[in-house]
Enzyme design. Structure first.
Site, PDB file in Angstrom:
ATOM      1  N   GLU A  24       0.840  -1.194   0.000  1.00  0.00           N
ATOM      2  CA  GLU A  24       0.000   0.000   0.000  1.00  0.00           C
ATOM      3  C   GLU A  24       0.874   1.242   0.000  1.00  0.00           C
ATOM      4  O   GLU A  24       1.854   1.344   0.744  1.00  0.00           O
ATOM      5  CB  GLU A  24      -0.923   0.032   1.218  1.00  0.00           C
ATOM      6  CG  GLU A  24      -1.821   1.272   1.242  1.00  0.00           C
ATOM      7  CD  GLU A  24      -2.916   1.192   2.277  1.00  0.00           C
ATOM      8  OE1 GLU A  24      -3.795   0.318   2.117  1.00  0.00           O
ATOM      9  OE2 GLU A  24      -2.879   1.979   3.244  1.00  0.00           O
ATOM     10  N   THR A  55      -3.890   4.895  -1.832  1.00  0.00           N
ATOM     11  CA  THR A  55      -4.944   5.373  -0.950  1.00  0.00           C
ATOM     12  C   THR A  55      -5.594   6.641  -1.494  1.00  0.00           C
ATOM     13  O   THR A  55      -5.071   7.308  -2.383  1.00  0.00           O
ATOM     14  CB  THR A  55      -4.419   5.642   0.466  1.00  0.00           C
ATOM     15  OG1 THR A  55      -3.471   6.721   0.416  1.00  0.00           O
ATOM     16  CG2 THR A  55      -3.751   4.412   1.043  1.00  0.00           C
ATOM     17  N   ALA A  58      -9.946  11.363   2.652  1.00  0.00           N
ATOM     18  CA  ALA A  58     -11.338  11.496   3.059  1.00  0.00           C
ATOM     19  C   ALA A  58     -12.088  12.412   2.108  1.00  0.00           C
ATOM     20  O   ALA A  58     -11.636  13.530   1.815  1.00  0.00           O
ATOM     21  CB  ALA A  58     -11.417  12.040   4.486  1.00  0.00           C
ATOM     22  N   ARG A 114     -16.150   2.879   2.331  1.00  0.00           N
ATOM     23  CA  ARG A 114     -17.111   3.898   2.726  1.00  0.00           C
ATOM     24  C   ARG A 114     -16.427   5.239   2.912  1.00  0.00           C
ATOM     25  O   ARG A 114     -16.916   6.276   2.455  1.00  0.00           O
ATOM     26  CB  ARG A 114     -17.805   3.491   4.039  1.00  0.00           C
ATOM     27  CG  ARG A 114     -18.927   4.446   4.441  1.00  0.00           C
ATOM     28  CD  ARG A 114     -19.288   4.308   5.900  1.00  0.00           C
ATOM     29  NE  ARG A 114     -18.237   4.823   6.769  1.00  0.00           N
ATOM     30  CZ  ARG A 114     -18.335   4.891   8.095  1.00  0.00           C
ATOM     31  NH1 ARG A 114     -19.439   4.450   8.688  1.00  0.00           N
ATOM     32  NH2 ARG A 114     -17.342   5.364   8.818  1.00  0.00           N
ATOM     33  N   GLY A 115     -15.307   5.253   3.609  1.00  0.00           N
ATOM     34  CA  GLY A 115     -14.634   6.499   3.945  1.00  0.00           C
ATOM     35  C   GLY A 115     -15.070   6.995   5.309  1.00  0.00           C
ATOM     36  O   GLY A 115     -16.062   6.535   5.882  1.00  0.00           O
ATOM     37  N   ASP A 116     -14.311   7.942   5.829  1.00  0.00           N
ATOM     38  CA  ASP A 116     -14.607   8.483   7.160  1.00  0.00           C
ATOM     39  C   ASP A 116     -15.798   9.427   7.105  1.00  0.00           C
ATOM     40  O   ASP A 116     -15.942  10.218   6.163  1.00  0.00           O
ATOM     41  CB  ASP A 116     -13.387   9.229   7.708  1.00  0.00           C
ATOM     42  CG  ASP A 116     -12.195   8.310   7.925  1.00  0.00           C
ATOM     43  OD1 ASP A 116     -12.424   7.120   8.221  1.00  0.00           O
ATOM     44  OD2 ASP A 116     -11.048   8.781   7.788  1.00  0.00           O
ATOM     45  N   ALA A 132     -20.161   1.278   1.561  1.00  0.00           N
ATOM     46  CA  ALA A 132     -19.310   0.644   0.553  1.00  0.00           C
ATOM     47  C   ALA A 132     -20.109  -0.275  -0.355  1.00  0.00           C
ATOM     48  O   ALA A 132     -19.810  -0.408  -1.543  1.00  0.00           O
ATOM     49  CB  ALA A 132     -18.185  -0.131   1.241  1.00  0.00           C
ATOM     50  N   TYR A 162     -12.440  -6.498   8.802  1.00  0.00           N
ATOM     51  CA  TYR A 162     -11.981  -6.068  10.124  1.00  0.00           C
ATOM     52  C   TYR A 162     -11.730  -7.268  11.037  1.00  0.00           C
ATOM     53  O   TYR A 162     -12.668  -7.934  11.471  1.00  0.00           O
ATOM     54  CB  TYR A 162     -13.022  -5.129  10.754  1.00  0.00           C
ATOM     55  CG  TYR A 162     -13.162  -3.849   9.974  1.00  0.00           C
ATOM     56  CD1 TYR A 162     -12.377  -2.743  10.283  1.00  0.00           C
ATOM     57  CD2 TYR A 162     -14.039  -3.771   8.891  1.00  0.00           C
ATOM     58  CE1 TYR A 162     -12.481  -1.574   9.541  1.00  0.00           C
ATOM     59  CE2 TYR A 162     -14.145  -2.608   8.145  1.00  0.00           C
ATOM     60  CZ  TYR A 162     -13.360  -1.519   8.472  1.00  0.00           C
ATOM     61  OH  TYR A 162     -13.451  -0.372   7.725  1.00  0.00           O
ATOM     62  N   HIS A 166     -15.066  -3.157  14.203  1.00  0.00           N
ATOM     63  CA  HIS A 166     -15.018  -1.793  13.672  1.00  0.00           C
ATOM     64  C   HIS A 166     -15.463  -0.833  14.776  1.00  0.00           C
ATOM     65  O   HIS A 166     -16.413  -1.118  15.514  1.00  0.00           O
ATOM     66  CB  HIS A 166     -15.950  -1.684  12.463  1.00  0.00           C
ATOM     67  CG  HIS A 166     -15.848  -0.380  11.740  1.00  0.00           C
ATOM     68  ND1 HIS A 166     -16.408   0.788  12.229  1.00  0.00           N
ATOM     69  CD2 HIS A 166     -15.268  -0.045  10.560  1.00  0.00           C
ATOM     70  CE1 HIS A 166     -16.174   1.781  11.394  1.00  0.00           C
ATOM     71  NE2 HIS A 166     -15.474   1.301  10.377  1.00  0.00           N
TER      72      HIS A 166
END
Length: 337
Positions: A24, A55, A58, A114-116, A132, A162, A166
Site C-alpha cells: 500500500e 490510498t 477522506a 465507505r470512507g470516514d 461501501a 476487520y 469496527h
C-alpha cells in the site's frame, strides 16, 4: 442426482496457488515526499508484486494527486495499481465519472470503501452514497456499460475487512454480516485493516467462512517497528497493540534494535496468517520500503514465475530509472561547478 463431472473427479487440477503479494502506498504531500515515494516504488518494483494499492483521502481530498500517482504507475512502471475509492459525501453521478475515468486510464482494480464520516457531524449532501456496498454496485454498473472495452481485463473490486470490531460496529458478528453483504453486491476480495495479534486473522477467517463469505480475505500487515505509529493506529482501530511488543520496542536502545524486534514480530504475524490459510500478504509501507522489504525477505512466499517478457520489461524499467538518476546527478554536478 447428477453424476460427478470430470473436473469434480480431479480436485488437484490447478495445484497449489501462489501467495499474492501487494503493497500500500499513499500520494505524496510535498516534492520531498514524492522523492522518497519514488525511491520506494523502484525498490518494491524489483519484488514483482501482484499489485500496489493507492490510498484516497477522506471525501477525495487528495483525488488529483492520487490519480496522478496512479497514472504514473501505469505509464512509468510495471506495477498494477489498485485504486482506493471512498463514497461518503459523493453523489452517484460524481462517483460514476471518477470510476469511468479510472477505467479509461487502465485501472482494473478498485478498493471500494465507505470512507470516514465528517468529523464535524454534518450530514452528507442529499443523494450521496452512504455505504461501501452501494459503491460496489455502482462500480459494477459502470463496468457493465464498458463491457466491450473490458473484454481483456474485467474489474476486480476489493473491500475492507476487520479482524477486530469496527469502532462504529455493535459487534464483530455485525462486521461479518457487512462483509457478506459486500460479497453479495459484487466484491471479489477483501483486505484486512491492521491487526496486532496472531490469532485475530484466523478468528476472522473462521467467522467469515461460517457466515458464508467465500471471497479471498487478504491480511493487511504493517511493519511493527514504530512505537509512535503503533500507538496511533491502535487508537484509530480501538485496539491495544500487544503490550509485550510495546514494552520491548520502548526498551530498545537503538533504532536498529527496534527494527529487528519489530520485523521479527511482523514476520510472526504474517506467518500465523499464512498458516491459517491466507491467500496473500498485503504490506502497509507508509511509503517507506526498508522495513517492508525486511519482512518480505524473511517470508518464504511461493510466488508465481512471470513470463520472460515481463521480467525483461521490469529490467528495462529499472535501467531507465538508473539512467534518469545518473542524469540528475550529472546535472547537479554541472550546476555545482
Amino acid at each position: 442426482m447428477s453424476p460427478p463431472s470430470l473436473i469434480d473427479a480431479h480436485s488437484d487440477l490447478s495445484g497449489a496457488a501462489p501467495v499474492a503479494l501487494s503493497y500500500e502506498l499513499f500520494p505524496p504531500r510535498s516534492p520531498e515526499a514524492a522523492e522518497t515515494l519514488w525511491t520506494t516504488i523502484r525498490e518494491i518494483e524489483t519484488t514483482d508484486p501482484d499489485y500496489v494499492s493507492v490510498t484516497y483521502g477522506a471525501s477525495g481530498s487528495n483525488r488529483d494527486t492520487a490519480v496522478d500517482l496512479i497514472n504514473r504507475l501505469l505509464t512509468e512502471t510495471t506495477l498494477r495499481p489498485l485504486a482506493h475509492l471512498t463514497c461518503v459525501g459523493n453523489t452517484p453521478q460524481e462517483l460514476a465519472e471518477i470510476i469511468g475515468g479510472l477505467l479509461d486510464h487502465g485501472v482494473r482494480g478498485i478498493l471500494a470503501l465507505r470512507g470516514d464520516l465528517p468529523k464535524d457531524g454534518s450530514q452528507p449532501a442529499p443523494g450521496s452514497l452512504r455505504y461501501a456496498q452501494d459503491l460496489i454496485e455502482l462500480i459494477r454498473r459502470v463496468e457493465q456499460r464498458r463491457s466491450a472495452l473490458l473484454c481483456a481485463g474485467k474489474v476486480a473490486v476489493g473491500v475492507a475487512a476487520y479482524p477486530t470490531r469496527h469502532p462504529e460496529s455493535p459487534s464483530i458478528e455485525h462486521d461479518v454480516e457487512v462483509l457478506l453483504a459486500k460479497q453479495r453486491s459484487g466484491a471479489d476480495f477483501a483486505i484486512t485493516q491492521v491487526f496486532f495479534h496472531t490469532e485475530e486473522y484466523s478468528d476472522l477467517l473462521t467467522r467469515a467462512r461460517r457466515a458464508g463469505v467465500t471471497i479471498p480475505i487478504i491480511p493487511g500487515v504493517m511493519p511493527l517497528t514504530s512505537l509512535r505509529r503503533l500507538k496511533r493506529l491502535g487508537e484509530l482501530a480501538g485496539v491495544d497493540p500487544a503490550p509485550q511488543l510495546m514494552d520491548r520496542l520502548a526498551a530498545a536502545d537503538s533504532d536498529a534494535e527496534r527494527r529487528r524486534i519489530g520485523v521479527a514480530a511482523t514476520v510472526d504475524l504474517a506467518n500465523a496468517a499464512l498458516d491459517a490459510g491466507a491467500p496473500g500478504i498485503h504490506l502497509y509501507t507508509f511509503n517507506e520500503h526498508g522495513h517492508a522489504l525486511d519482512v518480505l525477505d524473511r517470508l518464504a512466499l511461493p510466488r508465481p514465475v512471470r513470463p520472460a517478457s515481463r521480467r525483461l520489461t521490469l529490467s528495462r524499467s529499472q535501467e531507465l530509472a538508473s539512467e534518469e538518476l545518473a542524469g540528475q546527478e550529472l546535472a547537479s554536478q554541472g550546476l555545482a561547478s
